[in-house]
Enzyme design. Structure first.
Site, PDB file in Angstrom:
ATOM      1  N   ASP A  94      58.196   5.412  62.937  1.00 37.57           N
ATOM      2  CA  ASP A  94      57.723   6.171  61.770  1.00 37.57           C
ATOM      3  C   ASP A  94      57.643   7.624  62.220  1.00 37.57           C
ATOM      4  OD1 ASP A  94      56.243   7.513  59.844  1.00 37.57           O
ATOM      5  OD2 ASP A  94      54.995   5.770  59.384  1.00 37.57           O
ATOM      6  N   TYR A 233      60.845  19.186  47.427  1.00 39.01           N
ATOM      7  CA  TYR A 233      61.974  18.730  48.257  1.00 39.01           C
ATOM      8  C   TYR A 233      62.788  19.935  48.740  1.00 39.01           C
ATOM      9  CZ  TYR A 233      66.182  15.981  49.417  1.00 39.01           C
ATOM     10  OH  TYR A 233      67.253  15.402  50.044  1.00 39.01           O
ATOM     11  N   LYS A 237      63.510  21.022  52.624  1.00 38.63           N
ATOM     12  CA  LYS A 237      64.845  21.080  53.222  1.00 38.63           C
ATOM     13  C   LYS A 237      65.201  22.509  53.640  1.00 38.63           C
ATOM     14  CE  LYS A 237      66.021  16.699  52.980  1.00 38.63           C
ATOM     15  NZ  LYS A 237      66.248  15.864  54.168  1.00 38.63           N
TER      16      LYS A 237
END
Ligand SMILES: NC(=O)c1ccc[n+]([C@@H]2O[C@H](COP(=O)([O-])OP(=O)(O)OC[C@H]3O[C@@H](n4cnc5c(N)ncnc54)[C@H](OP(=O)(O)O)[C@@H]3O)[C@@H](O)[C@H]2O)c1
Length: 489
Positions: A94, A233, A237
């Site tokens: 993880d 998001y 990124k």
């Protein structure tokens, strides 16, 4: 064509030539630097693009360690891969859990002595279509940026020194482009600081994402000048892309034999769980550039940053840079009206059974026009037509629509405007005919000087008038209208 445009065109063409050559690397026998002893780790490999990257790397003969945060799911995925005849190993990982990472690193050291390739693929996104909720912003930023960073920091010390050098590939997104024309941070000073390697620092990247998360908490993020699409998001990124460049800079001074190359790329809009299987390319295709970057021989790595139209990447090649950001196309590299497209349409999950599933599907389709197809004028026409009609379409209508959306510009543009005759499969498509009818009707009512004749310079675009650019636009591919509004009517 203006001098600047000509120079850009020349640069692009030169780059494409270089790329064509590079694409053959590293797959030719004499370039192949890896063997079964070469160890590659892929994060989030139990499904989607990560699964496919693991499969392809093993297919090239490497030893691949598939990692998954849920070990039983990882074991199942590994079993599926082993049926292909290649050998894989699997371990729990993880990327947000320090203990899990430490246990993984210890296991790697003991069992393999180190690794050669790290593919940071694990990521999350909770929005679809036009949705832009920031409810899970912290998880998105934590996983995509901090998780990737955790892995890079933990794995660099166990990357094996070798003459061929080690490699890190970050699966990122074009939504995180710093200087994209759309969907970017509005603050030009911050953009410049994040772009310039002299001012770029880990603190700056961390501060940028923290400031976004703070604004999310304060509910002020909407006026914060953040990217407008998939904001959380995109920010995550963007941080990955910036961090990739920073690490590339830090790593570039390592001595020969201890070098590590790091790249990031955008796989495109991919049919995986993340997009609700609504993307327009398969995970196989999406994985290809990542695998290519992982296997690049070091002679191909030149140290410049590149932003590529990945349509060309796939057709001719990709790029080979120490600090490369590669963006795969959102559409177009799959052949235009091929059986692939038809099967894509058929495999699109078309759940029309409930209002919610319909809403999600329609939302996705409308989104795919306006975002992934690039906001071209014709896409607006198409988008407007779809918005008006999608809610009354049956399943066959939706399938016909998906086929049209899969068509590639500029062909679609030429066909819709009557500049070229479309193939029968296209002209018989009811959605195509309806949209074409609308476009032609409006064109016929528009002033003749606003239309381009095939092979002739195009007329000015409506936005050039708005911007006050009073120069003729040339270049046969562009088809712009002065009177967009009349077309949209
Ligand atoms: N799909 C696209 O259109 C697209 C476009 C651009 C970029 N990307 C990027 O491509 C990468 C792969 O995406 P995908 O489309 O294949 O998505 P996906 O099918 O949702 O797979 C994501 C993978 O990441 C894993 N993951 C999430 N959080 C994790 C964590 N904390 N630790 C370890 N693994 C974790 C997931 O594990 P579980 O199964 O346990 O959830 C899953 O294996 C992502 O980085 C994504 O941002 C995708």
């Amino acid at each position: 064509m203006s001098g600047k445009k000509e120079r850009n065109k020349e640069r692009r063409e030169k780059r494409l030539q270089e790329i064509s050559l590079l694409r053959t690397i590293p797959y030719s026998d004499h370039q192949r630097w890896w063997s079964q002893e070469t160890v590659a780790v892929v994060t989030g490999a139990n499904r989607g693009i990560g699964f496919e990257i693991a499969r392809q790397l093993a297919g090239h003969g490497l030893t691949v360690i598939l990692t998954s945060r849920n070990i039983s799911v990882g074991i199942e995925a590994t079993k599926a891969l082993q049926e292909g005849g290649f050998s894989y190993d699997v371990h729990q990982l993880d990327i947000l859990d320090g203990e899990s990472i430490s246990a993984f690193v210890e296991w790697i050291k003991q069992k393999y002595g180190g690794i050669d390739i790290l593919v940071n693929n694990a990521g999350v996104n909770f929005n679809l279509g036009f949705d832009n909720s920031v409810e899970f912003a912290r998880q998105v930023v934590d996983t995509n940026y901090y998780g990737t960073k955790n892995m890079i920091k933990a794995m660099i010390p166990v990357m094996k020194p070798s003459a061929a050098s080690a490699r890190i590939v970050n699966v990122s997104s074009r939504l995180g482009r710093l200087n994209g024309r759309r969907n970017r941070i509005q603050d030009a000073t911050l953009r410049e600081k994040l772009t310039n390697l002299e001012t770029l620092s880990e603190e700056l990247i961390d501060k940028t994402v923290s400031s976004f998360l703070q604004q999310v908490e304060d509910e002020t993020w909407q006026s914060g000048g953040w990217p407008q699409t998939f904001t959380d998001y995109s920010v995550s990124k963007l941080a990955v892309n910036a961090y990739t460049r920073l690490v590339a800079k830090e790593l570039c001074d390592r001595p020969q034999g201890e070098k590590i190359y790091i790249n990031c790329y955008c796989p495109g809009w991919v049919k995986t769980a993340m997009t609700g299987w609504a993307g327009n390319i398969s995970p196989e295709v999406a994985a290809d550039t990542g695998v290519w970057l992982a296997l690049l021989s070091d002679q191909a790595i030149t140290g410049k940053r590149a932003l590529l139209n990945a349509q060309r990447l796939v057709k001719s090649s990709t790029i080979a840079n120490r600090t490369t950001t590669i963006f795969r196309p959102q559409y177009g590299w799959v052949s235009r009206f091929s059986s692939t497209n038809i099967s894509n349409a058929q495999s699109l999950e078309m759940d029309l059974s409930t209002e919610e599933s319909k809403r999600r599907l329609f939302n996705m389709l409308i989104f795919s026009i306006s975002f992934w197809r690039g906001f071209l004028e014709l896409d607006l026409v198409l988008g407007k037509w779809v918005e008006e009609h999608i809610y009354s379409m049956d399943e066959n209508g939706i399938k016909a629509l998906v086929h049209v959306l899969d068509l590639e510009n500029p062909d679609l543009r030429r066909w819709l405007t009557g500049q070229e005759r479309p193939p029968e499969a296209v002209s018989g498509n009811p959605v195509f005919s309806a949209v074409q009818g609308k476009v032609l009707k409006n064109l016929n009512h528009s002033a003749p000087e606003t239309r381009a004749t095939p092979g002739q310079p195009c007329v000015r675009g409506w936005d050039d008038f708005q911007k006050g650019h009073d120069v003729p636009i040339t270049g046969g591919e562009k088809f712009l209208w002065r009177n967009l509004n009349s077309i949209l009517e």
